[in-house]
Design a protein around this motif. Structure first.
Motif: not given
Length: 376
Positions: A47, A184-186, A189, A320-321, A324, A327
């Motif tokens: 992330f 945003r970092m997320t 999601i 960022r995608t 996810v 992660f």
């Protein structure tokens, strides 16, 4: 070239450290704990890595990660010579955090250097480099470890990180980030949660990564106890790499117009079933063949999934995608490492691998059925 150089060295270190720690500890717990130290920090890296790549440019962040990772890898040699086993685990953990932060950077670079029609060719080539490293480096390690100490291979790995950093600096001007002010970092999601294929891809990364990591944690034990010598672990890894290399070829030849969920399901099953079957075989060539098929299945779903993600995601959000999905994979690795550390002593390596494969297969089946009903 940067990714390939780095990952070739990384697999040299993986084989060298598995053998080194098995010899230092004289127990399957040593390699299993190494896998835990290797994967646990990866859960928190994607992330921030993806957010920094989208904000400041992926080449810059990937180069910085490579330099520092090279320093920590070199430190492992010092700790190994001193016999400081716990310090080795700490250096591994810090290096792997940086490795996981760099992964979204490489994925974010791909759409910046090619057209949509070329995504398959570039992603396939990138995957082929990763796959060939699993084929070449462990086999080379298996041969070299009969002549040199594991520390020599770790030094070679440290050098590759500095070479990769130098190559990445030549890409600083490519595709400057267009999302420097906000986000945003997320932010990836919601993109994954809205798309059935991406949800299934994330689930596959969790389940299969858990099974693969569990087997990796005990593979040197299997090589020693079932096939006669711990250095044979290099040939087992090489079998996975050979299959992975073959699995990348279809995507290199033709970029899929639209990646469907069915191709993700087929690839995950092709990876998971041979891993479970591996626990029953006592013949080395048969074991290598099973790992070959498993590696092919892994690359089939991972390359198609990466292309599908890049097709569905705005360029400024690819980092960022991707984070996810990465992660999800690193979470699966962590669960697999925990399972190996917890179960290998009381149950044995065979039962440990079978349990993780069975649980992962059941979860993947439930996810695929639910996605199919939703699509219907």
């Amino acid at each position: 070239m940067a990714a390939g150089t780095s990952v070739y060295g990384d697999w040299l270190t993986t084989v060298a450290l598995l053998v080194l720690l098995f010899r230092l500890t004289h127990s399957p717990f040593g390699p299993a704990l190494y896998m835990l130290a290797r994967v646990a920090p990866r859960v928190v890296g994607p992330f921030p890595g993806g957010a920094l790549a989208d904000r400041f440019g992926p080449a810059r962040i990937a180069a910085a990660c490579a330099v520092v990772q090279g320093v920590f890898t070199a430190a492992i040699v010092v700790f190994a010579d001193l016999g400081a086993i716990w310090a080795i685990y700490i250096a591994v953990a810090l290096a792997q955090f940086l490795s996981s932060a760099a992964q979204p950077c490489y994925a974010a670079l791909i759409p910046r250097v090619t057209t949509p029609a070329g995504l398959g060719r570039i992603q396939g080539t990138y995957s082929a480099l990763n796959s060939s490293s699993i084929l070449v480096s462990p086999a080379a390690g298996a041969l070299l470890l009969t002549w040199v100490a594991p520390q020599a291979l770790i030094v070679a790995d440290a050098i590759t990180f500095f070479v990769a950093a130098g190559l990445l600096t030549t890409l600083m001007h490519v595709g400057p980030a267009s999302d420097r002010s906000s986000g945003r970092m997320t932010a990836g999601i919601p993109i994954v949660m809205r798309d059935p294929m991406l949800r299934l891809l994330a689930a596959a990364y969790i389940t299969n990564s858990a099974a693969v990591t569990t087997l990796q944690a005990v593979l040197v034990v299997a090589a020693a106890s079932r096939f006669g010598h711990d250095t044979l672990v290099g040939w087992l890894y090489a079998s996975v790499g050979a299959g992975s290399l073959l699995g990348a070829l279809p995507v290199i030849r033709r970029t899929p117009v639209r990646v469907a969920s069915q191709s993700i399901v087929a690839g995950t099953a092709l990876e998971l079933v041979p891993l479970a079957a591996f626990t029953f075989v006592t013949n080395l060539p048969v074991a290598m063949a099973l790992l070959f098929v498993s590696g092919m299945g892994a690359t089939l779903y991972q390359t198609r999934g990466a292309v599908g993600l890049q097709q569905r995601t705005p360029r400024e959000l690819v980092g960022r995608t991707t984070a996810v999905v990465r992660f999800a994979g690193f979470l699966g690795m962590l669960l697999g490492a925990i399972a190996a550390v917890s179960l290998v002593q009381p149950l044995g390596w065979e039962s440990t691998v079978l349990i993780v494969c069975a649980v992962g297969g059941a979860l993947l089946f439930v996810t695929a059925v639910s996605e199919g009903r939703e699509s219907g």
